[in-house]
Design a protein around this motif. Structure first.
Motif, PDB file in Angstrom:
ATOM      1  N   GLY A   2       0.829  -1.214   0.000  1.00 35.72           N
ATOM      2  CA  GLY A   2       0.000   0.000   0.000  1.00 35.72           C
ATOM      3  C   GLY A   2       0.855   1.252   0.000  1.00 35.72           C
ATOM      4  N   ALA A   3       1.910   1.248   0.812  1.00 38.85           N
ATOM      5  CA  ALA A   3       2.796   2.423   0.881  1.00 38.85           C
ATOM      6  C   ALA A   3       3.494   2.646  -0.457  1.00 38.85           C
ATOM      7  N   ALA A  29       1.069   4.153  -2.895  1.00 38.07           N
ATOM      8  CA  ALA A  29       0.805   5.573  -2.623  1.00 38.07           C
ATOM      9  C   ALA A  29       1.982   6.439  -3.053  1.00 38.07           C
ATOM     10  N   VAL A  30       3.215   5.960  -2.744  1.00 31.50           N
ATOM     11  CA  VAL A  30       4.401   6.732  -3.133  1.00 31.50           C
ATOM     12  C   VAL A  30       4.522   6.782  -4.655  1.00 31.50           C
ATOM     13  N   LEU A  82       2.092   6.717  -6.750  1.00 33.28           N
ATOM     14  CA  LEU A  82       1.095   7.684  -7.226  1.00 33.28           C
ATOM     15  C   LEU A  82       1.602   9.116  -7.049  1.00 33.28           C
ATOM     16  N   LEU A  83       2.266   9.344  -5.909  1.00 29.04           N
ATOM     17  CA  LEU A  83       2.820  10.684  -5.674  1.00 29.04           C
ATOM     18  C   LEU A  83       3.859  11.049  -6.727  1.00 29.04           C
TER      19      LEU A  83
END
Lengths: 186, 421
Positions: free
Chosen positions: A166-167, A170-171, A173-174
């Motif tokens: 998940g992390a 998210a990273v 996507l950033l």
């Protein structure tokens, strides 16, 4: 002829465009107020503070639309999301689906209002198509939210690998955001 | 074409990423639910975005118009794949005024050309290059946009609207070809001039029998022949006074166009001298072709700032034929133009000056003190007096007044000067 009153509205349809812009802005602020009101209703003894913060964010949204400041909009969205996140406790809140859809609708209407340019004559068909596209996106967002809520109810035995995945997502996507926001190809 | 991300893209992606990270940190699935619609919209918007080349053609009809006429610019757009939204703006140069929004947003279907018609009003004479089109396409959900500019040359020539002139200035001398002007000399013609005693070689039909019977000798009629004239329109383009969209050069060009048309209609030969930062000339000629030449030459007239001193010596000799009427249209603002006109007079040219007054374009106010303005007006009066002392007819023509008033003033001065000679 000279003594007659001027025709109502502006030439080139400016009055119509302005009226539509105001309607979109009001719709966006209404969605923001709805989210803020829901967050305040969940805040217990802190409801007054939550209501004040929500009101301020709604005002910020209205100001961003009025000043055509797109940068302010993203902070307003983040603020409303944070306000809602601050009220989360206990069991899963099923109304998160509606909150997500309302935030998306507020964002779409606000960006639409900001993009309106009175110098530009927009064909009526385009406005209808955009309204339909927004409705479709919001509907898809509701479905996605529903799927997420259902998925959240499934016990997967959360652990370190899943959290790490998940992390990373998210990273990633950033990083994608940064690349898209900073690069423009010719 | 430049592709860029809309502010919405960064906002949605940022919100989704922040919500997902917060969900991980706070262990709240509701935040994933918040992020899901934004992430879905973003993914859909980027997946649907694609580059679509758009073909554009621009044409303007009519390509030649008069001031105040309406033109129609037609844009045709076509794309091989559908474009959800394209913003099109035809760049309209100053001098043309769009009568409908020049910028429009529309949708393009695949392979179906869209035709946009933009009515324009020609406000000022001149040559215009239309055809620059600014384009901006939006991806289906508005996350990406492409901007570019297309140039499709479409030239328009707007000719000056002609001021009304009922009666023209008549030159002092006529030329040898036949025309509409009654010459002062005597010869074969229709206009009666005088009678004189019969001499060998005179035609019998010219004998004035009534006068002959009264005097007991043969007398014949003499007539003034109808001849053409040479007129040189001398346009002083060293300097002008402008206020808003109006100026002395506009008035001068309109007056020149009107007078050229009228003189050419009388079968006179008309030439043009643009005396300014850039020297332009057109040798005297007659007929419809010359009318078009003059109109095109007038369109190219512009004020070009220059420090170079110029006098009439630099003009080719054939541009100023002898016995031609030199009709100058000048705001009398630049010493070079003023001196050149006096020089022409000194060389014996038949000169008349229409002073295109700059006063309406330079009112007294914050920039120009009332006293300074008055002194300037007095200086202009003194300058006109200087011309009159040199025997040059000069009349002031102000914006809003009929050109005929100035011409009549010049005409009356010339008549007075003629009788005084």
């Amino acid at each position: 002829v000279a003594g007659r009153r001027a025709a109502a509205g502006r030439d080139r349809g400016g009055a119509v465009i302005q009226a539509a812009r105001v309607a979109r802005a009001v719709g966006a602020v209404a969605c923001a107020v709805g989210v803020a009101g829901y967050a305040a209703s969940r805040s217990g003894i802190w409801w007054q503070a939550a209501a004040a913060a929500g009101g301020a964010l709604a005002l910020l949204l209205a100001g961003a639309v009025a000043l055509r400041a797109a940068a302010l909009l993203s902070w307003t969205l983040l603020g409303l999301g944070a306000l809602y996140a601050a009220t989360l406790r206990g069991p899963l809140d099923g109304w998160a689906i509606a909150v997500g859809a309302a935030l998306l609708l507020a964002a779409e209407l606000a960006y639409w209002a900001i993009e309106d340019d009175r110098r530009l004559y927009v064909e009526p068909e385009l406005a209808l198509r955009r309204a339909a596209a927004i409705a479709a996106v919001v509907a898809a967002g509701l479905v996605a939210g529903l799927v997420t809520v259902v998925a959240a109810g499934i016990e997967l035995g959360a652990g370190l690998p899943l959290a790490a995945a998940g992390a990373v997502a998210a990273v990633g996507l950033l990083l994608l955001i940064v690349r898209l926001a900073t690069s423009s190809s010719s | 074409v430049t592709r860029s991300a809309a502010p919405k893209l960064a906002a949605y992606a940022g919100f989704a990423a922040a919500a997902l990270l917060a969900a991980l940190v706070l262990r709240r699935p509701e935040l994933v639910v918040l992020a899901a619609p934004f992430a879905l919209a973003l993914a859909g918007g980027l997946a649907l975005a694609e580059r679509v080349p758009i073909r554009i053609s621009v044409r303007v009809e009519p390509e030649r118009a008069l001031e105040g006429d309406e033109l129609v610019a037609t844009l045709e757009l076509c794309a091989d794949r559908p474009v959800e939204r394209v913003d099109v703006q035809l760049v309209v140069p100053p001098g043309l005024w769009p009568l409908a929004p020049a910028a429009r947003a529309l949708r393009l279907e695949a392979g179906v050309p869209r035709v946009l018609e933009l009515p324009l009003r020609a406000d000022r004479w001149g040559g215009y290059a239309l055809g620059q089109v600014e384009l901006r396409t939006h991806s289906p959900l508005g996350f990406l946009r492409e901007e570019g500019s297309v140039r499709e040359p479409a030239a328009v020539r707007v000719y000056p609207g002609e001021a009304e002139v009922r009666r023209l200035l008549t030159p002092r001398d006529t030329q040898s070809s036949s025309g509409n002007e009654v010459a002062r000399v005597k010869g074969d013609g229709i206009e009666f001039a005088d009678i004189r005693p019969f001499v060998a070689g005179d035609r019998i039909r010219r004998i004035n029998w009534r006068a002959s019977a009264r005097r007991g000798d043969l007398w014949v009629n003499e007539a003034h022949p109808e001849r053409n004239t040479d007129v040189i329109l001398f346009l002083d383009s060293f300097a002008e006074a402008r206020l808003g969209g109006r100026g002395t050069l506009d008035l001068a060009v309109r007056a020149a166009a009107a007078m050229a048309g009228q003189y050419l209609a009388r079968r006179d030969r008309v030439g043009l001298v643009g005396f300014g930062g850039i020297l332009r000339w057109l040798l005297p000629g007659s007929g419809i072709v010359q009318a078009y030449r003059i109109a095109d030459a007038l369109l190219d007239t512009e004020i070009v700032f220059s420090y170079a001193w110029k006098d009439v010596e630099i003009l080719p000799r054939r541009t100023l034929p002898p016995q031609a009427l030199v009709l100058a249209l000048s705001p009398l603002l630049d010493e070079r133009g003023v001196s050149a006109l006096l020089d022409l007079r000194a060389r014996g040219y038949d000169l008349a000056v229409v002073d295109v007054s700059p006063l309406p374009f330079a009112p007294p106010g914050p920039q120009l003190d009332e006293l300074a303005h008055r002194v300037w007006r007095l200086q202009r009066d003194a300058l006109r007096y200087r011309y009159e002392r040199a025997g040059v007819a000069v009349a002031e023509w102000r914006e809003g007044e009929p050109l005929q008033v100035a011409i009549e003033e010049v005409r009356s001065y010339r008549r007075h000067a003629l009788h005084g000679r």
